[in-house]
Motif scaffolding. Structure first.
Motif, PDB file in Angstrom:
ATOM      1  N   MET A   1       0.828  -1.204   0.000  1.00  0.00           N
ATOM      2  CA  MET A   1       0.000   0.000   0.000  1.00  0.00           C
ATOM      3  C   MET A   1       0.866   1.259   0.000  1.00  0.00           C
ATOM      4  SD  MET A   1      -3.291   0.569   0.030  1.00  0.00           S
ATOM      5  CE  MET A   1      -4.556   1.713   0.495  1.00  0.00           C
ATOM      6  N   GLU A   2       1.852   1.280   0.883  1.00  0.00           N
ATOM      7  CA  GLU A   2       2.772   2.413   0.973  1.00  0.00           C
ATOM      8  C   GLU A   2       3.547   2.563  -0.317  1.00  0.00           C
ATOM      9  OE1 GLU A   2       4.253   5.639   3.116  1.00  0.00           O
ATOM     10  OE2 GLU A   2       2.691   4.223   3.656  1.00  0.00           O
ATOM     11  N   LYS A   5       1.412   4.221  -2.949  1.00  0.00           N
ATOM     12  CA  LYS A   5       1.278   5.654  -2.692  1.00  0.00           C
ATOM     13  C   LYS A   5       2.495   6.411  -3.212  1.00  0.00           C
ATOM     14  CE  LYS A   5       2.233   7.343   1.313  1.00  0.00           C
ATOM     15  NZ  LYS A   5       2.268   7.621   2.755  1.00  0.00           N
ATOM     16  N   LYS A 242      -4.971  12.077   1.402  1.00  0.00           N
ATOM     17  CA  LYS A 242      -4.618  11.492   2.705  1.00  0.00           C
ATOM     18  C   LYS A 242      -5.584  12.010   3.770  1.00  0.00           C
ATOM     19  CE  LYS A 242       0.247  11.424   1.362  1.00  0.00           C
ATOM     20  NZ  LYS A 242       1.576  12.025   1.574  1.00  0.00           N
ATOM     21  N   LYS A 265      -7.392  -1.261  17.833  1.00  0.00           N
ATOM     22  CA  LYS A 265      -7.012  -1.991  16.620  1.00  0.00           C
ATOM     23  C   LYS A 265      -8.213  -2.137  15.691  1.00  0.00           C
ATOM     24  CE  LYS A 265      -4.884  -6.320  15.097  1.00  0.00           C
ATOM     25  NZ  LYS A 265      -4.342  -7.637  15.530  1.00  0.00           N
ATOM     26  N   ARG A 268      -9.080   1.294  14.010  1.00  0.00           N
ATOM     27  CA  ARG A 268      -8.135   1.627  12.930  1.00  0.00           C
ATOM     28  C   ARG A 268      -8.388   0.774  11.688  1.00  0.00           C
ATOM     29  NH1 ARG A 268      -4.412   2.540  17.415  1.00  0.00           N
ATOM     30  NH2 ARG A 268      -3.929   4.780  17.430  1.00  0.00           N
ATOM     31  N   LYS A 269      -8.699  -0.488  11.911  1.00  0.00           N
ATOM     32  CA  LYS A 269      -8.986  -1.386  10.784  1.00  0.00           C
ATOM     33  C   LYS A 269     -10.251  -0.941  10.060  1.00  0.00           C
ATOM     34  CE  LYS A 269      -9.574  -6.299   9.688  1.00  0.00           C
ATOM     35  NZ  LYS A 269      -9.664  -7.674  10.245  1.00  0.00           N
ATOM     36  N   LYS A 272      -9.595   2.277   8.119  1.00  0.00           N
ATOM     37  CA  LYS A 272      -8.787   1.979   6.932  1.00  0.00           C
ATOM     38  C   LYS A 272      -9.689   1.634   5.749  1.00  0.00           C
ATOM     39  CE  LYS A 272      -4.443   1.122   5.504  1.00  0.00           C
ATOM     40  NZ  LYS A 272      -3.311   2.033   5.661  1.00  0.00           N
ATOM     41  N   LYS A 273     -10.756   0.875   6.036  1.00  0.00           N
ATOM     42  CA  LYS A 273     -11.711   0.502   4.989  1.00  0.00           C
ATOM     43  C   LYS A 273     -12.458   1.723   4.454  1.00  0.00           C
ATOM     44  CE  LYS A 273     -12.576  -4.183   6.714  1.00  0.00           C
ATOM     45  NZ  LYS A 273     -13.594  -5.102   7.308  1.00  0.00           N
ATOM     46  N   GLU A 277      -6.363   7.244   6.470  1.00  0.00           N
ATOM     47  CA  GLU A 277      -5.000   6.732   6.578  1.00  0.00           C
ATOM     48  C   GLU A 277      -4.422   6.829   7.990  1.00  0.00           C
ATOM     49  OE1 GLU A 277      -0.824   8.214   4.693  1.00  0.00           O
ATOM     50  OE2 GLU A 277      -2.411   7.767   3.264  1.00  0.00           O
ATOM     51  N   HIS A 278      -4.738   7.925   8.664  1.00  0.00           N
ATOM     52  CA  HIS A 278      -4.150   8.158   9.993  1.00  0.00           C
ATOM     53  C   HIS A 278      -5.254   8.380  11.017  1.00  0.00           C
ATOM     54  CE1 HIS A 278      -0.903   9.466  12.735  1.00  0.00           C
ATOM     55  NE2 HIS A 278      -1.809  10.318  13.198  1.00  0.00           N
TER      56      HIS A 278
END
Length: 299
Positions: A1-2, A5, A242, A265, A268-269, A272-273, A277-278
């Motif tokens: 993914m990174e 980007k 972003k 966790k 954040r998951k 993400k969907k 990003e952050h």
């Protein structure tokens, strides 16, 4: 993914650089051709394209600069410099469009004689060169690329207008077609630039990213985790791609550390969907006192 980007950011810079070099090369040819044909129309367009080249060069520089890693001066990185390029380019486009309208409108009532053969030759070159650059930026994702793409599309449409006018004038001396088409194209481009400018200003003013809702995200967090309430949720984007989120969650006083780790966790998951990003999460306990009225928000 990174890796994807970084690859996208690299391609953005390459595409804008190509647009800049092609535009600059054609501008030089226009200046030479304008003196060669003694055509003030071509020289005027060369001046316009020189301004385009300068703004494209600025966009290229800022796109490269935006790829610098975060440091002590800019802890979120330099991504917003790409957005700055989009903003400056938008104002340049608006200024250029107003200039074209101010020049073309008087010609509706006093059409100027044009040299169709010379304009036909240069219009073909303009369509090809600007068309290649516009195609390369057509699917750009950054706001900078999108604005530059409109910059180039304006040039392509302008040269198509010159191409059509030059052919018509070769057979029929209807010189008024030149300002009519110029005005129509400029209004079309101006409308789209202003529409993009609204998106750019929303990002600059830290508005909520398009397609996302704080209320909906809070409900999803509540439904997918064992928390009592959520408040102080803030959602914004650095440069249109972003997305970032920060929020406070309230949990039971007796909850254990491992459960808190799992809750964070899961959040954040989930985010993400949603394309975020952050994520920054502050955990509060029910027994904690919060003076802000937002803390009293319960679902």
């Amino acid at each position: 993914m990174e890796e994807d980007k970084h690859s996208h950011e690299f391609n953005s810079s390459i595409n804008i650089r190509l647009a800049f070099l092609l535009n600059l090369a054609f501008t030089i040819l226009e200046i030479i051709g304008g003196f060669w044909t003694n055509s003030t129309a071509i020289l005027s367009d060369a001046l316009h394209d020189l301004g385009d080249s300068l703004s494209l060069g600025l966009s290229w520089f800022l796109e490269n600069y935006s790829q610098k890693e975060p440091d002590q001066k800019f802890t979120f990185g330099y991504s917003r410099f790409s957005l700055l390029g989009a903003l400056l380019n938008s104002f340049i486009l608006i200024g250029g469009s107003i200039f074209v309208l101010s020049e073309a409108t008087p010609r509706l009532f006093n059409p100027q004689v044009i040299k169709p053969r010379e304009m036909l030759l240069f219009s073909i070159g303009g369509i090809i060169i600007n068309g290649i650059a516009a195609y390369k930026l057509k699917h750009g994702e950054s706001l900078n690329e999108k604005v530059v793409s409109w910059h180039l599309l304006e040039d392509v449409l302008g040269w198509i207008a010159i191409f059509i006018v030059s052919i018509v004038v070769l057979f029929y001396e209807i010189h008024v077609l030149d300002p009519i088409l110029s005005i129509l194209i400029t209004i079309y481009v101006l409308y789209n630039v202003i529409k993009n400018l609204r998106s750019i200003l929303t990002v600059f003013l830290q508005g909520i990213p398009i397609g996302l809702s704080v209320k909906e995200l809070e409900l999803k967090i509540i439904n997918n985790t064992e928390i009592k309430s959520i408040h102080h949720t803030h959602l914004w984007t650095l440069e249109g791609e972003k997305n970032l989120l920060s929020t406070h969650i309230v949990v039971e006083d007796e909850i254990d550390k491992l459960k808190i780790i799992q809750i964070k966790k899961n959040i954040r998951k989930l985010m993400k969907k949603e394309g975020i990003e952050h994520v920054t999460i502050e955990v509060e306990y029910q027994m904690e006192y919060c003076s802000n009225k937002e803390c009293q928000k319960n679902f």
